[in-house]
Write a protein that holds these residues in place. Sequence first.
Motif, PDB file in Angstrom:
ATOM      1  N   GLN A  60       0.892  -1.092  -0.121  1.00 23.82           N
ATOM      2  CA  GLN A  60      -0.279  -0.310   0.017  1.00 23.82           C
ATOM      3  C   GLN A  60       0.920   1.145   0.104  1.00 23.82           C
ATOM      4  O   GLN A  60       0.410   2.333  -0.529  1.00 23.82           O
ATOM      5  CB  GLN A  60      -0.595   0.147   1.071  1.00 23.82           C
ATOM      6  N   SER A  61       1.982   0.950   0.428  1.00 21.20           N
ATOM      7  CA  SER A  61       2.991   2.225   0.841  1.00 21.20           C
ATOM      8  C   SER A  61       2.941   2.742  -0.980  1.00 21.20           C
ATOM      9  O   SER A  61       3.563   3.703  -1.455  1.00 21.20           O
ATOM     10  CB  SER A  61       3.960   2.195   1.770  1.00 21.20           C
ATOM     11  N   LEU A  62       3.494   1.532  -1.345  1.00 19.37           N
ATOM     12  CA  LEU A  62       4.841   2.015  -2.621  1.00 19.37           C
ATOM     13  C   LEU A  62       3.637   2.463  -3.266  1.00 19.37           C
ATOM     14  O   LEU A  62       4.132   3.136  -4.269  1.00 19.37           O
ATOM     15  CB  LEU A  62       4.611   0.712  -3.214  1.00 19.37           C
ATOM     16  N   LYS A  63       2.397   2.239  -3.459  1.00 19.54           N
ATOM     17  CA  LYS A  63       1.454   2.377  -4.326  1.00 19.54           C
ATOM     18  C   LYS A  63       0.932   4.005  -4.174  1.00 19.54           C
ATOM     19  O   LYS A  63       0.353   4.050  -5.499  1.00 19.54           O
ATOM     20  CB  LYS A  63      -0.179   1.696  -3.703  1.00 19.54           C
ATOM     21  N   GLU A  64       0.601   4.321  -2.677  1.00 23.10           N
ATOM     22  CA  GLU A  64       0.920   5.669  -2.072  1.00 23.10           C
ATOM     23  C   GLU A  64       1.791   6.922  -2.918  1.00 23.10           C
ATOM     24  O   GLU A  64       1.829   7.780  -2.163  1.00 23.10           O
ATOM     25  CB  GLU A  64       0.051   5.334  -1.466  1.00 23.10           C
ATOM     26  N   THR A  65       3.065   6.327  -2.909  1.00 22.74           N
ATOM     27  CA  THR A  65       3.903   6.983  -2.708  1.00 22.74           C
ATOM     28  C   THR A  65       3.833   7.912  -4.367  1.00 22.74           C
ATOM     29  O   THR A  65       3.833   7.429  -5.790  1.00 22.74           O
ATOM     30  CB  THR A  65       5.079   6.483  -3.581  1.00 22.74           C
ATOM     31  N   LYS A  66       4.220   8.963  -4.486  1.00 22.89           N
ATOM     32  CA  LYS A  66       3.678  10.093  -5.359  1.00 22.89           C
ATOM     33  C   LYS A  66       5.170  10.465  -6.139  1.00 22.89           C
ATOM     34  O   LYS A  66       6.473  10.524  -5.407  1.00 22.89           O
ATOM     35  CB  LYS A  66       3.345  12.054  -4.501  1.00 22.89           C
ATOM     36  N   GLY A  67       5.122  10.384  -7.428  1.00 26.83           N
ATOM     37  CA  GLY A  67       6.595  10.603  -8.049  1.00 26.83           C
ATOM     38  C   GLY A  67       7.458   9.611  -8.128  1.00 26.83           C
ATOM     39  O   GLY A  67       7.244   8.068  -7.987  1.00 26.83           O
ATOM     40  N   PRO A  68       8.354   9.307  -8.450  1.00 28.39           N
ATOM     41  CA  PRO A  68       9.315   8.630  -8.844  1.00 28.39           C
ATOM     42  C   PRO A  68       9.619   7.910  -7.291  1.00 28.39           C
ATOM     43  O   PRO A  68       9.367   8.693  -6.472  1.00 28.39           O
ATOM     44  CB  PRO A  68      10.491   8.843  -9.696  1.00 28.39           C
ATOM     45  N   LEU A  69       9.765   6.560  -7.322  1.00 24.82           N
ATOM     46  CA  LEU A  69       9.870   6.206  -5.331  1.00 24.82           C
ATOM     47  C   LEU A  69      11.625   6.220  -5.981  1.00 24.82           C
ATOM     48  O   LEU A  69      12.237   6.627  -6.534  1.00 24.82           O
ATOM     49  CB  LEU A  69       9.979   3.885  -6.394  1.00 24.82           C
ATOM     50  N   PRO A  70      12.199   6.249  -4.023  1.00 26.65           N
ATOM     51  CA  PRO A  70      13.254   6.990  -3.851  1.00 26.65           C
ATOM     52  C   PRO A  70      14.162   5.326  -4.390  1.00 26.65           C
ATOM     53  O   PRO A  70      13.711   4.454  -4.662  1.00 26.65           O
ATOM     54  CB  PRO A  70      12.976   6.881  -2.290  1.00 26.65           C
ATOM     55  N   PRO A  71      15.138   6.033  -4.506  1.00 23.73           N
ATOM     56  CA  PRO A  71      16.374   5.157  -5.049  1.00 23.73           C
ATOM     57  C   PRO A  71      17.263   4.768  -3.999  1.00 23.73           C
ATOM     58  O   PRO A  71      17.237   5.126  -2.934  1.00 23.73           O
ATOM     59  CB  PRO A  71      17.319   6.286  -5.881  1.00 23.73           C
ATOM     60  N   VAL A  72      18.132   3.246  -4.216  1.00 25.98           N
ATOM     61  CA  VAL A  72      18.586   2.761  -3.105  1.00 25.98           C
ATOM     62  C   VAL A  72      19.906   3.069  -2.592  1.00 25.98           C
ATOM     63  O   VAL A  72      20.507   4.113  -3.726  1.00 25.98           O
ATOM     64  CB  VAL A  72      19.228   1.136  -4.006  1.00 25.98           C
ATOM     65  N   PRO A  73      19.895   3.553  -1.335  1.00 31.81           N
ATOM     66  CA  PRO A  73      20.862   4.394  -1.162  1.00 31.81           C
ATOM     67  C   PRO A  73      22.806   4.016  -1.068  1.00 31.81           C
ATOM     68  O   PRO A  73      22.814   2.891  -1.682  1.00 31.81           O
ATOM     69  CB  PRO A  73      20.418   4.091   0.824  1.00 31.81           C
ATOM     70  N   LEU A  74      23.182   4.628  -1.072  1.00 30.29           N
ATOM     71  CA  LEU A  74      24.714   4.032  -2.157  1.00 30.29           C
ATOM     72  C   LEU A  74      24.808   3.403  -0.932  1.00 30.29           C
ATOM     73  O   LEU A  74      26.126   2.581  -1.876  1.00 30.29           O
ATOM     74  CB  LEU A  74      25.461   5.490  -2.001  1.00 30.29           C
ATOM     75  N   HIS A  75      25.343   3.865   0.388  1.00 31.15           N
ATOM     76  CA  HIS A  75      25.444   2.427   0.948  1.00 31.15           C
ATOM     77  C   HIS A  75      25.349   0.814   0.549  1.00 31.15           C
ATOM     78  O   HIS A  75      26.028  -0.559   1.671  1.00 31.15           O
ATOM     79  CB  HIS A  75      25.605   2.522   2.286  1.00 31.15           C
ATOM     80  N   LEU A  76      23.471   0.940   0.086  1.00 31.12           N
ATOM     81  CA  LEU A  76      23.515  -0.168   0.130  1.00 31.12           C
ATOM     82  C   LEU A  76      23.865  -1.033  -0.920  1.00 31.12           C
ATOM     83  O   LEU A  76      23.604  -1.548  -1.514  1.00 31.12           O
ATOM     84  CB  LEU A  76      22.041  -0.539   0.384  1.00 31.12           C
ATOM     85  N   ARG A  77      24.019  -0.929  -1.981  1.00 34.18           N
ATOM     86  CA  ARG A  77      24.169  -0.689  -4.105  1.00 34.18           C
ATOM     87  C   ARG A  77      25.594  -1.266  -3.582  1.00 34.18           C
ATOM     88  O   ARG A  77      26.208  -1.354  -3.089  1.00 34.18           O
ATOM     89  CB  ARG A  77      24.458   0.434  -4.719  1.00 34.18           C
ATOM     90  N   ASN A  78      25.366  -2.642  -5.163  1.00 36.34           N
ATOM     91  CA  ASN A  78      26.540  -3.524  -5.344  1.00 36.34           C
ATOM     92  C   ASN A  78      27.506  -2.740  -5.857  1.00 36.34           C
ATOM     93  O   ASN A  78      26.860  -1.603  -7.339  1.00 36.34           O
ATOM     94  CB  ASN A  78      26.357  -4.287  -6.314  1.00 36.34           C
ATOM     95  N   ALA A  79      28.626  -2.709  -5.899  1.00 39.99           N
ATOM     96  CA  ALA A  79      30.404  -2.200  -6.806  1.00 39.99           C
ATOM     97  C   ALA A  79      31.321  -2.875  -6.884  1.00 39.99           C
ATOM     98  O   ALA A  79      31.711  -3.402  -6.902  1.00 39.99           O
ATOM     99  CB  ALA A  79      30.769  -0.971  -5.673  1.00 39.99           C
ATOM    100  N   PRO A  80      30.594  -3.481  -8.176  1.00 40.10           N
ATOM    101  CA  PRO A  80      31.708  -4.355  -9.007  1.00 40.10           C
ATOM    102  C   PRO A  80      32.401  -3.939  -9.877  1.00 40.10           C
ATOM    103  O   PRO A  80      33.507  -4.666  -9.999  1.00 40.10           O
ATOM    104  CB  PRO A  80      30.616  -5.395 -10.423  1.00 40.10           C
ATOM    105  N   THR A  81      31.898  -3.055 -10.232  1.00 45.67           N
ATOM    106  CA  THR A  81      33.070  -2.376 -10.794  1.00 45.67           C
ATOM    107  C   THR A  81      34.038  -1.014 -10.299  1.00 45.67           C
ATOM    108  O   THR A  81      33.649  -0.537  -9.158  1.00 45.67           O
ATOM    109  CB  THR A  81      32.776  -1.808 -12.712  1.00 45.67           C
ATOM    110  N   LYS A  82      35.368  -0.932 -10.791  1.00 46.93           N
ATOM    111  CA  LYS A  82      36.220   0.726 -10.186  1.00 46.93           C
ATOM    112  C   LYS A  82      35.036   1.715 -10.135  1.00 46.93           C
ATOM    113  O   LYS A  82      35.263   2.639  -9.582  1.00 46.93           O
ATOM    114  CB  LYS A  82      37.138   0.627 -11.396  1.00 46.93           C
ATOM    115  N   LEU A  83      34.351   1.615 -11.508  1.00 47.61           N
ATOM    116  CA  LEU A  83      33.613   2.945 -12.186  1.00 47.61           C
ATOM    117  C   LEU A  83      32.372   3.181 -11.081  1.00 47.61           C
ATOM    118  O   LEU A  83      32.338   4.325 -10.219  1.00 47.61           O
ATOM    119  CB  LEU A  83      33.221   3.439 -12.739  1.00 47.61           C
TER     120      LEU A  83
END
Length: 512
Positions: A450-473
């Motif tokens: 229900q929270s996802l349906k009621e979100t206005k605008g684009p969904l918030p991005p995944v925080p940087l510290h939770l993202r996977n970093a397989p490359t140097k870039l």
Amino acid sequence: MSDCTKTVNCPICNRSFENTEIEEHVNKCLFLNSCEKSNSKRQGQQLLSPNEKRKKVEKLTALPPNLKSSQSQKISTNENIKIPLSESLRPKSLDQIVGQKQSFGTDSMLRSMLEQNKIPNMILWGPPGCGKTSLANVISNICKKQNNLKFVKLSATTSGINDVKEIVKIAKNDAQFKNQTILFMDEIHRFNKLQQDTFLPHVENGTITLIGATTENPSFSLNNALLSRCRVVVMDKLTTEDVMVILKKAVEYNEAKLINTKETVNKSDEPDQTIPRYLIEEASLQWLAEMCDGDARVALSALELALNARDPGSDVHLNGPAVLTHDDIKDGIKRSHVVYDKHGEEHYNTISAIQKCIRAGDDNAALYWTARAMHGGEDPLYIARRFVRMACEDIGLADQSALVEAVACFQGCHQIGMPECDVLLAQCAVRLARAPKSREVYNALKRCQQSLKETKGPLPPVPLHLRNAPTKLMKQIGYGSGYNLLSKEESGLTYLPAGVEGDYFQKEYEGD
């Protein structure tokens, strides 16, 4: 003149035809009676009197032998057509309808309208053998008594859109003379929703009055626009008492007599005309009423089959009446399943009953509905899949082993199939019903969705510290920066996206 060119006079219209053509012409005169109507319009020719018609029909004996034999064979074939018992006992008036008191009882609105010869647009929805076609037969008799009502019966199993268009075309002509056409469409759900649109404009402007009959749920099988123009009449399954009333009428119709025990009739004490053709044990008739599952047509067909098998013929006054026992009635109906539609409403109703009984902790009721679904031919893998779902939705974290056992039940059913897997389903149903219940995870999932349906605008991005970093870039951009393996309380990190940090989806609200 040879036999092939010899002319013969028609015994109906007295016209001469060649020997090869006379048979086809006589058929038209006999069954369509067209020649008499057309001859009456001819100049200088009058209608034949009844005596003259009879004399001309008797001239059939003067026809060639091959024509005489073929003609008599056709007539005898029509006379020997046997009407089924279920058709012979159809009610002819509203008072003769058995059951359906809620829809067509004494004080019901529909009965009052029909008694006033006012026939509304309606959809008759009910199981097989509950009286939908019988009600249409009663309405047909009402129309016969009125000069301005015309009843037309079609079936979607044998008729198409062109037939409906032809009926509508005739109905428009009749409407000019203030005559109303009542169209009864049996098995109307066999038309797809695009075909059902054909009825809409003609029902809307009153060209026809539509009466549809269906065994499927109209909400799923009929067009919403058509439903808005017709009243849905729900006809219930006949009770055992209702079926018993119908069977007793059939007993009387077939010159039979109900008895409590096996007995014979003493021909010396009673006159011949009082001897019944059959003696039927009342307990056997009661058993038939209970086993037909509220389907009067099934009950009458089984009784008719038993009567035909024991028909005493013309020797009833010499050998006495035939006695129908429980075994005779039982041979007429082989009940291997209950009324169950694996792809219709009964399918969903039954599985809903299973889940609600498990949710309520009623193991006895859960076992009953599971057995009933299997008895109706339900796919065991479908039941097992639903059990896996229930193990998470209704039991959840209160007993985590329930999910393991439900998955094991599904795998077992897949490997061994029916009928061996029936006990697996029964055990799993009882196991889930007895397990402690918790809907914490299920309710948390619903709140998250229900929270996802009621979100206005684009969904918030995944925080940087939770993202996977397989490359140097990605590392240079900051993906995975600051992440550590510590627990939530020790890491100092947030694990929800921006704007959702304070939401706690597993919070239990009152009424969940």
